[in-house]
Design an enzyme around this catalytic site. Structure first.
Site, PDB file in Angstrom:
ATOM      1  N   ASP A 279      37.428 -29.348  -9.069  1.00 52.70           N
ATOM      2  CA  ASP A 279      36.042 -29.778  -9.156  1.00 52.70           C
ATOM      3  C   ASP A 279      35.505 -29.751  -7.718  1.00 52.70           C
ATOM      4  OD1 ASP A 279      33.588 -30.705  -9.963  1.00 52.70           O
ATOM      5  OD2 ASP A 279      34.339 -32.367 -11.155  1.00 52.70           O
TER       6      ASP A 279
HETATM    7  C1  BGC Z   1      30.991 -32.185 -11.672  1.00 55.48           C
HETATM    8  C2  BGC Z   1      31.347 -31.020 -12.557  1.00 55.48           C
HETATM    9  C3  BGC Z   1      30.366 -29.901 -12.338  1.00 55.48           C
HETATM   10  C4  BGC Z   1      30.399 -29.511 -10.877  1.00 55.48           C
HETATM   11  C5  BGC Z   1      29.509 -28.348 -10.538  1.00 55.48           C
HETATM   12  C6  BGC Z   1      30.827 -31.757 -10.229  1.00 55.48           C
HETATM   13  O1  BGC Z   1      30.339 -32.789  -9.447  1.00 55.48           O
HETATM   14  O2  BGC Z   1      31.968 -33.181 -11.797  1.00 55.48           O
HETATM   15  O3  BGC Z   1      31.342 -31.428 -13.898  1.00 55.48           O
HETATM   16  O4  BGC Z   1      30.662 -28.816 -13.177  1.00 55.48           O
HETATM   17  O5  BGC Z   1      29.994 -30.637 -10.116  1.00 55.48           O
HETATM   18  O6  BGC Z   1      28.176 -28.656 -10.564  1.00 55.48           O
END
Ligand code: BGC
Length: 739
Positions: A279
């Site tokens: 992530d």
């Molecule tokens: C979130 C993810 C998301 C990613 C990209 C992160 O902060 O936890 O779910 O897909 O950002 O935007």
């Protein structure tokens, strides 16, 4: 002796520090091997690098692409933008490998569907699949190839802002929804009109403590396996292409370095063969939380855990060559990760004819097409949940002359779209006000805002008297209350689950007029509806219903569509009950309502045990009567099956769809089991006066559980079987499982 002891300690320490090689599967493909053989180590690291480019790319971005240091891009949208970047990657970088464009297409791209929690409330897997297919058509037409969805984190705490992204509290419903969404994204449309899906966040992110996002958490391996893993397994079985690991840790070890989960469980047990990504910045986060001394060590840990792609931290691209040269990781590990990336690019069609995916004409035709809007409305209708309807206040009769629409969300637009609204434009939203107006062309409709929204519940009472006056002049009041789009979603934790600002006071003041009140809630989470329901004759949970939300609401209030949604999550009576969910394990001191004194039982001294609305709850404009359950046999064997059927009669005046639910309880089991577990459901469309039969097949897999050794087990003995309209209103019978 002392020396031996030291030696032992040293050996244990070294074993703990030793990083076993990643067990990442090797995907081999002729076309991919050819590309791989031509890449330098730096270019390979570049393929594992995913960077954000929001708005105009900077010269630094373009330079990185030219140097082959960018494999994927997030936050760049639209054919024009993405084609520009793609051309540079293909024509100006040495390797010429196209970029994979990725995005958070969570519940729609331009035409926004209801939030995923709302979609789950439809319990309609086909409608959910279709909704994901709409999102895939639009996003793929706009130069995107992969979506960070579905989020399948089971959660039992409505304070957590991200519950709107998942399917509620139940692993069984969550698993079916997970598979439907993966299929919807990946395979519903013709070639090139699908998205690769990335299931997230592996695993247990939904267990976040006290409802605060990114918080610590601690849960048992049993909970991991019973609650959090099943929706991931369902996504894997449905062929999900990629997976994102969570920000959080499991058993103290961050997921980005958690070999038990990322390798033993995910790869060996669950059989996932696709790409794994971090992530946002979870590699350097390991330094922040003090499990790695520096970025180089964190990067080594992530690589040795088998994480293939680095979201946004640029650590892979900058540190992998050094790690290979110093022998901390092998080039073979890097190659395997690159193979995963190239396989995604191949699946997306980027390796064959990349420019075919960037078609301006298709983009124009696809975004907000009539078909997409129509299909989105279908699920918006099915996802709203009728929680109360005293004296048949709903549907509203056409004869009604004066309707007052009151509330800060009556004319809202962006707030219907939710936090993850991608390119959804507030201007495209049909407001609740407009949707009601359309359905009641002959009524005199007045409006009052009633209060301003302030996240800290302090301001906004000045408008209440005016709203009360508006109500007094009407025959019927529709209150439209809720939360703004940013109040839930990522980082949208809330301590209070009472409606923000002075909305409860507003409703109470309007209720004093004695006019019939229909309350509609626009929200990304179950709020405490205890006082709200008391002050309303009818209560409809609209969630955040998306672009077509107003149209759907109008058609429900007028009776054109008979509501059928059921809560995918328990609605607490009081915040202090959280976490509250239907599938509690049985306790020795079970609370039995009505028996006093009741001190030594699993209960509260001050509030009831029961939620306000149980899991699976939702009313219709008609009523349904359930017969007793009939079983094909009172016994079944471990290789056999039996059927359970129940007659459901529509005892009201209009046609209705009823979601009939089946639950099971394993009466005696070597592991404490929940008193109820959802195991099946079906939707019956029943005409007034008509009786239909719901038939369920009980197969051994429905009776399995996870044994003391964490392996699947099944034990002979008695099982209770329940069928009904929600998790607390059930008919009951039992049968025996024999050897
Ligand atoms: C979130 C993810 C998301 C990613 C990209 C992160 O902060 O936890 O779910 O897909 O950002 O935007």
């Amino acid at each position: 002796m002392k020396n031996i002891h030291h030696l032992l300690v040293l050996t244990l320490f070294l074993t703990a520090c030793q990083v076993p090689k990643s067990k990442a599967p090797v995907v081999k493909d002729e076309q991919i091997e050819k590309i791989l053989s031509q890449l330098t180590l730096e270019e390979k690291a570049g393929q594992l690098n995913l960077i954000p480019i929001e708005g105009e790319p900077t010269e630094e971005h373009l330079q990185m692409i030219r140097e082959g240091k960018v494999g994927s891009v997030i936050k760049a949208n639209g054919v024009d933008n993405n084609l520009k970047l793609q051309k540079i990657a293909i024509e100006e970088s040495r390797s010429g490998i196209p970029i994979l464009f990725q995005e958070d297409v969570i519940h729609g791209y331009k035409t926004i569907a209801p939030i995923p929690m709302a979609e789950a409330a439809s319990w309609d897997l086909e409608a959910i699949r279709k909704s994901a297919a709409v999102a895939a058509r639009e996003a793929s037409a706009s130069g995107i190839q992969l979506t960070y969805a579905p989020m399948v984190d089971v959660c039992r705490d409505p304070r957590w802002g991200r519950i709107l992204e998942a399917a509620g509290e139940d692993p069984y419903l969550g698993s079916l929804v997970s598979a439907a969404r993966v299929k919807g994204f990946q395979e519903s449309n013709p070639k090139n009109e699908n998205l690769l899906s990335c299931v997230k966040h592996f695993a247990g992110y939904g267990a976040t403590l006290a409802g605060r996002d990114y918080n610590i958490q601690d849960f048992s391996e049993r909970e991991l396996r019973e609650i959090y893993l099943p929706p991931f397994q369902a996504a894997i079985d449905a062929g999900v292409a990629s997976l994102m690991c969570a920000y959080t840790a499991y058993d103290g070890v961050p997921l980005t370095a958690n070999k038990f989960l990322m390798q033993d469980v995910l790869r060996d047990e669950m059989g996932f063969k696709g790409l794994v990504m971090t992530d946002w910045e979870t590699i350097p986060n390991m330094v922040k939380i003090g499990v790695a001394a520096n970025d180089t060590i964190a990067t080594e840990m992530a690589m040795n855990t088998g994480i293939d792609m680095d979201m946004t931290s640029k650590k892979y691209v900058s540190l992998i060559p050094h790690l290979v040269k110093t022998g901390k990781i092998s080039e073979e590990q890097v190659d395997n990760a690159v193979r995963q990336v190239l396989m995604l690019k191949k699946k997306a069609g980027l390796l064959d004819d990349p420019y075919a995916l960037f078609d301006k004409k298709r983009e124009k035709q696809e975004l907000s097409s009539e078909r997409n809007i129509e299909e989105t409305k279908e699920i918006a209708l099915k996802s709203m949940v009728l929680l109360k309807n005293q004296n048949n206040t709903l549907p509203i009769q056409q004869e009604v002359k004066n309707i007052a629409i009151i509330g800060p969300f009556a004319k809202a637009n962006k707030d219907l779209l939710g936090w993850w609204h991608m390119m959804g434009s507030p201007n495209d939203v049909v407001t609740y006000f407009a949707g009601i107006q359309k359905e009641f062309p002959n009524a005199n409709i007045t409006y009052a805002k009633g209060c301003e929204i302030d996240s800290f519940r302090v301001a906004g009472k000045e408008l209440i008297p005016q709203a009360v006056n508006t109500a007094k002049k009407a025959d019927l009041v529709i209150m439209i209350l809720g939360e703004e789009y940013w109040m839930s979603g990522e980082g949208g934790g809330t301590a209070s689950l009472h409606l923000p600002s002075a909305q409860e006071e507003l409703l109470a003041a309007v209720a004093k007029t004695g006019k019939p009140i229909i309350t509609v809630i626009n929200a990304g989470r179950p709020y405490i509806m205890t006082e709200v329901a008391e002050n309303s004759d009818a209560l409809l949970y609209a969630w955040m219903p998306g672009t077509t939300g107003g149209t759907a609401l109008g058609e429900i209030l007028s009776g054109k569509f008979n509501p059928q949604g059921k809560t995918p999550m328990t609605f607490p009576y009081h915040e202090g009950q959280i976490p509250i969910f239907y599938s509690y394990r049985r306790t020795s001191h079970a609370f039995v309502p009505g028996i006093t004194p009741n001190r030594y039982s699993t209960t509260y001294r001050d509030v009831q045990n029961e939620p306000l609305y149980p899991f699976g709850y939702g009313l219709s404009y008609t009523t349904f009567e359930y017969s007793d359950i009939e079983l094909s046999s009172s016994e079944m064997t471990k290789n056999g099956s039996l059927t359970a059927s129940i007659k459901v009669k529509n005892t009201g005046k209009v046609k209705g769809n009823e979601i009939v639910q089946l639950y099971i309880q394993d009466v005696v089991c070597s592991i404490t089991r929940p008193s109820l577990e959802l195991k099946d459901f079906t939707t019956l469309e029943i005409a007034p006066g008509e009786t239909k039969i719901a038939t369920f097949t009980i197969t051994p897999d429905k009776l399995e559980f996870i044994g003391a050794d964490y392996k699947k087990a099944i034990e002979a003995g008695e099982f209770k079987l329940f069928i009904g309209t929600n998790s607390s209103d059930l008919k009951q019978t039992s049968f025996k499982l024999i050897q």
